[in-house]
Design a protein around this motif. Sequence first.
Motif, short mmCIF file in Angstrom:
data_model
loop_
_atom_site.label_atom_id
_atom_site.label_comp_id
_atom_site.label_asym_id
_atom_site.label_seq_id
_atom_site.Cartn_x
_atom_site.Cartn_y
_atom_site.Cartn_z
N LYS A 151 4.62 16.85 65.05
CA LYS A 151 5.01 15.66 63.89
C LYS A 151 4.90 14.28 64.55
O LYS A 151 4.10 13.57 63.85
N GLU B 191 7.21 16.03 56.04
CA GLU B 191 7.84 17.04 55.79
C GLU B 191 7.21 18.18 55.15
O GLU B 191 5.96 17.72 54.76
N ARG B 192 7.69 19.40 55.13
CA ARG B 192 6.92 20.40 54.44
C ARG B 192 7.10 20.56 53.16
O ARG B 192 8.08 20.04 52.57
N GLN C 101 -3.67 19.88 58.17
CA GLN C 101 -2.52 19.92 58.34
C GLN C 101 -1.66 19.41 56.88
O GLN C 101 -0.78 19.66 56.57
N GLN D 249 3.45 15.16 53.36
CA GLN D 249 3.59 16.39 52.96
C GLN D 249 2.65 17.54 53.70
O GLN D 249 1.61 17.29 53.63
N THR D 250 3.09 18.47 54.54
CA THR D 250 2.39 19.42 55.13
C THR D 250 2.40 20.71 54.86
O THR D 250 3.34 21.19 54.04
N LEU D 251 1.38 21.52 54.93
CA LEU D 251 1.16 22.85 54.23
C LEU D 251 2.22 23.93 55.14
O LEU D 251 2.94 24.74 54.65
N ASN D 252 2.55 23.65 56.42
CA ASN D 252 3.26 24.37 57.28
C ASN D 252 4.34 23.46 57.92
O ASN D 252 4.04 22.08 58.14
N ALA D 253 5.27 24.05 58.27
CA ALA D 253 6.65 23.38 59.27
C ALA D 253 5.65 23.13 60.48
O ALA D 253 4.97 23.64 61.20
N LEU D 254 6.13 21.78 61.11
CA LEU D 254 5.43 21.31 62.25
C LEU D 254 6.65 21.22 63.26
O LEU D 254 7.76 20.61 62.92
#
Length: 132
Positions: free
Chosen positions: A31, A130-131, A70, A21-26
């Motif tokens: 990705k 995923e975000r 990230q 899980q990321t802090l922002n959409a990539l």
Amino acid sequence: GDKAIVYSPKYVGLELELVIQTLNALAVEDKTKLINNLILTIKNYFNLFRMGQSVDLDSLFSNIVRSNNQIARIGRKNGENKADLVNAYYSDSYGAYSLRIISGQNVPISEDQKVILLDTITNPIRITVERI
């Protein structure tokens, strides 16, 4: 003549499924790059294992999260870094494998066993990004 007896370790093949899980959409390219870097990091981690060395996924996952700004966490549960799936395939003295689904973060290893990534047709490390 001399006769030598050689024993090889009993291998424990691992298979991992992770949700990162990321802090922002990539973007798709980011990705893919992140997944490839994580797979390489995990493969390098296991390639350094010695016979009888135990697996501590908590420390591996903590190091991954700390080393990449990230990543918020591994897994979907807040406050934990946990694999969605850890399968361990233990070989017996005849070379046959038996599956054990690991519910915790540590894989039990005896002194005559060596951890490797499962050598299969598919990638033994499957990662979804995923975000939060």
